[in-house]
Design a protein around this motif. Sequence first.
Motif, PDB file in Angstrom:
ATOM      1  N   LEU A   1     -22.065 -15.673 -15.423  1.00  0.00           N
ATOM      2  CA  LEU A   1     -20.784 -16.299 -15.979  1.00  0.00           C
ATOM      3  C   LEU A   1     -19.498 -15.571 -15.167  1.00  0.00           C
ATOM      4  N   LEU A   2     -19.763 -14.131 -15.523  1.00  0.00           N
ATOM      5  CA  LEU A   2     -18.688 -13.139 -15.070  1.00  0.00           C
ATOM      6  C   LEU A   2     -18.527 -13.368 -13.566  1.00  0.00           C
ATOM      7  N   VAL A   3     -19.606 -13.510 -12.681  1.00  0.00           N
ATOM      8  CA  VAL A   3     -19.424 -13.857 -11.404  1.00  0.00           C
ATOM      9  C   VAL A   3     -18.788 -14.978 -10.950  1.00  0.00           C
ATOM     10  N   SER A   4     -19.104 -16.485 -11.853  1.00  0.00           N
ATOM     11  CA  SER A   4     -18.620 -17.495 -11.536  1.00  0.00           C
ATOM     12  C   SER A   4     -17.109 -17.389 -11.840  1.00  0.00           C
ATOM     13  N   ARG A   5     -16.607 -16.519 -12.923  1.00  0.00           N
ATOM     14  CA  ARG A   5     -15.226 -16.610 -13.278  1.00  0.00           C
ATOM     15  C   ARG A   5     -14.585 -15.714 -12.247  1.00  0.00           C
ATOM     16  N   GLU A   6     -15.205 -14.817 -11.732  1.00  0.00           N
ATOM     17  CA  GLU A   6     -14.621 -13.860 -10.564  1.00  0.00           C
ATOM     18  C   GLU A   6     -14.301 -14.738  -9.152  1.00  0.00           C
ATOM     19  N   GLN A   7     -15.039 -15.688  -8.920  1.00  0.00           N
ATOM     20  CA  GLN A   7     -15.192 -16.499  -8.034  1.00  0.00           C
ATOM     21  C   GLN A   7     -14.026 -17.386  -8.024  1.00  0.00           C
ATOM     22  N   VAL A   8     -13.759 -17.908  -9.464  1.00  0.00           N
ATOM     23  CA  VAL A   8     -12.789 -18.754  -9.614  1.00  0.00           C
ATOM     24  C   VAL A   8     -11.383 -18.004  -9.646  1.00  0.00           C
TER      25      VAL A   8
END
Length: 591
Positions: free
Chosen positions: A544-551
């Motif tokens: 989730l943190l990776v996904s948030r970082e991508q956004v």
Amino acid sequence: MGLASVLNIGKQSLSVNQAALQTIGHNIANAGIDGYSRQQVIPTNNSPLEGSFGFLGTGVHIDTVRQIVDKFLNAQVTLLKAEAGSLNAQAAAVKLAETFLNGSGSEGGINGAINELFLAAEELATTPEGAAERNALINAATILARDFNTLGSSIEDLQIESNRDMTRAITEVNQFAGRIAELNERIVVAETGGHTTNDLRDERQRILEQLAERIDVNFIEEPDGALLVFVGQGSPLVSKGIAGTIQGVENPDNVVGNSPPVALQNLNYVTSSGLKTDITPRVSGGRIGGVLELRDTTLANLLDDIDNMAATLVNQVNIIHTQGFGLDGSTNVNFFEPLKVNIEPLSSNSTDAVTGNANIQAVTSNSLIFDPTKLTIADYKIEFTSSTTFTITDADTGIKLNATQVSVDGAAFGTDPSITSFTYSGGNMTADFDGLRVAIQNFSGVPVKGDAFNVSVRKGAARDMAVNSLLSANINKIAAAGSSGNPGDNANALALANLRGANVALRGSTTMHEFMNTIISNFGTEARDLLSRQDLNAQVSDALLVSREQVSGVSIDEEMTDIVRFQQNFGATARLMSITTDLLDDILDIL
């Protein structure tokens, strides 16, 4: 319209490009800051002017500085932080408890020490009058008692340390709640113009996630931008600029240890006006929720099982030993210090309005074990259903004892199993059941409905287990014989040794060895499940943190590309304004 308008368009374009470059610089400066959300200048064209030939553009202005954020991802991260806080709070203590359980004291842990006790009893049966064998039995029993003492005390220490951890977390929760309330006020004031205060919102989100790590929260963003935060499934911890608090309150009905005894804390929600509500049962996440689960369920159940095991062993060994005879002719001597009847009144019991003394109390000096052979090692609850009636419930099964199992004030046991309510006539009363005698008396008044006492012979049994000092001082009192005056008689020593394979634990359903194996196995399974959930949570959180970082994260490559683009825009605008100025100068020269 005219050259002046062109200059004005250029001026606006320069402002937009300058703001964009400043925002890019802000992004780059905060690229390494945890929880920072990338910002972006959003320009929009001005309203055109209408002429006879159509509409003519009038330039550009900044609509807003947008925060690139996915609120759904933020909410999911916050929820997982609460779960991680709970699992992390439990994991370290569970690992320690498993270590204590598997390797407490002697080689092989408790099970190894139990086995050594019965091996020593077998050796004594071989040479019942031997001093070396008698000393070996005492040594094995002393080591076993020490191992139980260590294990029981260690689990209680883990509960107490968990309680301290909760106290620290409570302080942090209140600090975070106050900070969110302060940020709410600043955000509401700052956003009255319709634009979001991106950096303040980032800071609030970071604090919200830190709060969730301490206690599970629900939250709603209100139309004015304030964040409404709930704890305990509905208690508003933060509402706009007002923060409530949570508070640890000692629970006299949840006490562990004896040197000194420690009352573990319940969790109260306190409103800004001072109104208190117990939210302990409604908190399940965050470090506090994890501590409550660990302290009051996982460790409490483990300790209860260990106490049950210790009480069973003490009682069964004592039953056999008291029936035998020592070399000195002594008999009816306990091998271990006998179990005690613990009677604990509920803190909610009624009291006299004037003196504050309890209306009814237990008489500990008159409460005892009158028949060890009938003990189930269960816990019980004696509860008054009126001022003149009471029930006795087996707390392990939840079943009320009936008239065939209970004798009141020495009367004969009844014959009707449908009767589960008994009469209290006032003054002093004794109730005999399952080998126990519990004495209760009026103190300052009469009991009321709901007054109750918890009764246990196993609570603290592991911590308090000890070899009878009479035997340690005189090994001739060890009752190896089944009859007096026969030093070679080994009947009682054999009976002690045979306890190893006897179904005497858990109401005669299993052996002590099997019971201890079940305790170890069940706790090991529970520990592995907890650690597995902790690993899964970490994996999902990372994803989730990776996904948030991508956004929301800052990409230096993207920012460098934008720098070049706005630099070119800035240069082109400056050239436009320079040419326009030259044209104006030419016009002025003509004039």
